[in-house]
Motif scaffolding. Structure first.
Motif, PDB file in Angstrom:
ATOM      1  N   GLU A  79      38.706  34.469  47.093  1.00  0.00           N
ATOM      2  CA  GLU A  79      37.496  35.242  46.806  1.00  0.00           C
ATOM      3  C   GLU A  79      37.827  36.721  46.645  1.00  0.00           C
ATOM      4  N   ARG A  80      38.659  37.255  47.537  1.00  0.00           N
ATOM      5  CA  ARG A  80      39.053  38.677  47.442  1.00  0.00           C
ATOM      6  C   ARG A  80      39.843  38.946  46.170  1.00  0.00           C
ATOM      7  N   LEU A  81      40.693  38.008  45.798  1.00  0.00           N
ATOM      8  CA  LEU A  81      41.433  38.166  44.542  1.00  0.00           C
ATOM      9  C   LEU A  81      40.467  38.209  43.362  1.00  0.00           C
ATOM     10  N   GLY A  82      39.452  37.354  43.389  1.00  0.00           N
ATOM     11  CA  GLY A  82      38.459  37.334  42.322  1.00  0.00           C
ATOM     12  C   GLY A  82      37.670  38.622  42.238  1.00  0.00           C
ATOM     13  N   VAL A  83      37.331  39.176  43.394  1.00  0.00           N
ATOM     14  CA  VAL A  83      36.578  40.430  43.422  1.00  0.00           C
ATOM     15  C   VAL A  83      37.418  41.580  42.854  1.00  0.00           C
ATOM     16  N   GLY A  84      38.728  41.501  43.021  1.00  0.00           N
ATOM     17  CA  GLY A  84      39.603  42.577  42.584  1.00  0.00           C
ATOM     18  C   GLY A  84      40.025  42.526  41.127  1.00  0.00           C
ATOM     19  N   ILE A  85      39.515  41.576  40.382  1.00  0.00           N
ATOM     20  CA  ILE A  85      39.902  41.454  38.969  1.00  0.00           C
ATOM     21  C   ILE A  85      39.388  42.653  38.182  1.00  0.00           C
ATOM     22  N   ASN A  86      40.260  43.196  37.348  1.00  0.00           N
ATOM     23  CA  ASN A  86      39.895  44.295  36.456  1.00  0.00           C
ATOM     24  C   ASN A  86      39.418  43.680  35.140  1.00  0.00           C
ATOM     25  N   TYR A  87      38.114  43.672  34.941  1.00  0.00           N
ATOM     26  CA  TYR A  87      37.550  43.007  33.767  1.00  0.00           C
ATOM     27  C   TYR A  87      37.769  43.790  32.480  1.00  0.00           C
ATOM     28  N   GLU A  88      38.301  44.994  32.586  1.00  0.00           N
ATOM     29  CA  GLU A  88      38.650  45.743  31.374  1.00  0.00           C
ATOM     30  C   GLU A  88      39.874  45.132  30.702  1.00  0.00           C
ATOM     31  N   ASP A 106      39.091  37.154  32.435  1.00  0.00           N
ATOM     32  CA  ASP A 106      38.175  36.000  32.475  1.00  0.00           C
ATOM     33  C   ASP A 106      38.925  34.718  32.833  1.00  0.00           C
ATOM     34  N   GLN A 107      40.100  34.550  32.255  1.00  0.00           N
ATOM     35  CA  GLN A 107      40.895  33.358  32.539  1.00  0.00           C
ATOM     36  C   GLN A 107      41.385  33.351  33.985  1.00  0.00           C
ATOM     37  N   LEU A 108      41.742  34.515  34.490  1.00  0.00           N
ATOM     38  CA  LEU A 108      42.179  34.617  35.876  1.00  0.00           C
ATOM     39  C   LEU A 108      41.030  34.287  36.824  1.00  0.00           C
ATOM     40  N   GLU A 109      39.830  34.741  36.487  1.00  0.00           N
ATOM     41  CA  GLU A 109      38.659  34.409  37.301  1.00  0.00           C
ATOM     42  C   GLU A 109      38.439  32.894  37.326  1.00  0.00           C
ATOM     43  N   GLN A 110      38.543  32.259  36.168  1.00  0.00           N
ATOM     44  CA  GLN A 110      38.378  30.805  36.092  1.00  0.00           C
ATOM     45  C   GLN A 110      39.452  30.093  36.919  1.00  0.00           C
ATOM     46  N   LEU A 111      40.670  30.609  36.866  1.00  0.00           N
ATOM     47  CA  LEU A 111      41.756  30.010  37.637  1.00  0.00           C
ATOM     48  C   LEU A 111      41.504  30.145  39.139  1.00  0.00           C
ATOM     49  N   TYR A 112      41.078  31.320  39.581  1.00  0.00           N
ATOM     50  CA  TYR A 112      40.767  31.508  41.000  1.00  0.00           C
ATOM     51  C   TYR A 112      39.634  30.580  41.437  1.00  0.00           C
ATOM     52  N   ASN A 113      38.621  30.409  40.586  1.00  0.00           N
ATOM     53  CA  ASN A 113      37.520  29.503  40.909  1.00  0.00           C
ATOM     54  C   ASN A 113      38.005  28.049  41.007  1.00  0.00           C
ATOM     55  N   TYR A 114      38.857  27.673  40.078  1.00  0.00           N
ATOM     56  CA  TYR A 114      39.439  26.328  40.116  1.00  0.00           C
ATOM     57  C   TYR A 114      40.234  26.129  41.408  1.00  0.00           C
ATOM     58  N   LEU A 115      41.065  27.107  41.754  1.00  0.00           N
ATOM     59  CA  LEU A 115      41.878  26.996  42.970  1.00  0.00           C
ATOM     60  C   LEU A 115      40.993  26.907  44.209  1.00  0.00           C
ATOM     61  N   ALA A 116      39.940  27.706  44.247  1.00  0.00           N
ATOM     62  CA  ALA A 116      39.012  27.674  45.383  1.00  0.00           C
ATOM     63  C   ALA A 116      38.366  26.293  45.503  1.00  0.00           C
TER      64      ALA A 116
END
Length: 139
Positions: free
Chosen positions: A56-65, A71-81
């Motif tokens: 969750e903390r990794l997801g919050v720290g994503i730089n969406y710029e 976006d892909q990293l967010e999806q990966l973190y969600n999948y892992l969670a």
């Protein structure tokens, strides 16, 4: 993993903090798997919950710029969670190993990225110092 002081954390770059989070997630996954193997399910649960907190903390720290990669990293973190939650419910060591492998790949890639950035910064600093020394020698 030894505790890190708040002062030390504030001196870390975002990439170094990400590395620390990956390392903590890997350690928690390894501990959870060990606890499951020895039928200490309550301890395994705690380590898997910590892993989800880290994701969750990794997801919050994503730089969406960063665009699509973010976006892909967010999806990966969600999948892992989701995989960690399922592994926790089923006490599934295979799923834990799968999540571990993916995070280990991310960890390794981030180590390389940090190394490459340091090398590039060292080159820039060297060129700037060299240019300054040449200017100083002309005076």
């Amino acid at each position: 993993m030894p505790l890190i002081s708040q002062e030390t954390l504030h001196k870390k770059t975002s990439q170094e903090l990400t590395l620390l989070l990956y390392e903590a997630a890997l350690n928690n996954l390894e501990s959870a798997e060990n606890h499951i193997e020895h039928d200490r399910l309550e301890q395994a649960n705690k380590h898997l919950q910590k892993t989800n907190d880290i994701l969750e903390r990794l997801g919050v720290g994503i730089n969406y710029e960063a665009g699509i990669l973010a976006d892909q990293l967010e999806q990966l973190y969600n999948y892992l969670a989701d995989e960690v939650v399922t592994a926790n419910l089923l006490k599934d060591r295979v799923r834990i190993q799968h999540v571990h492998e993916i995070i280990l790949s991310l960890f390794s890639a981030m180590i390389e990225a940090v190394k490459d950035k340091r090398v590039a910064n060292d080159r820039v600093n060297y060129k700037q110092t060299n240019a300054y020394e040449k200017m100083a020698s002309y005076e």
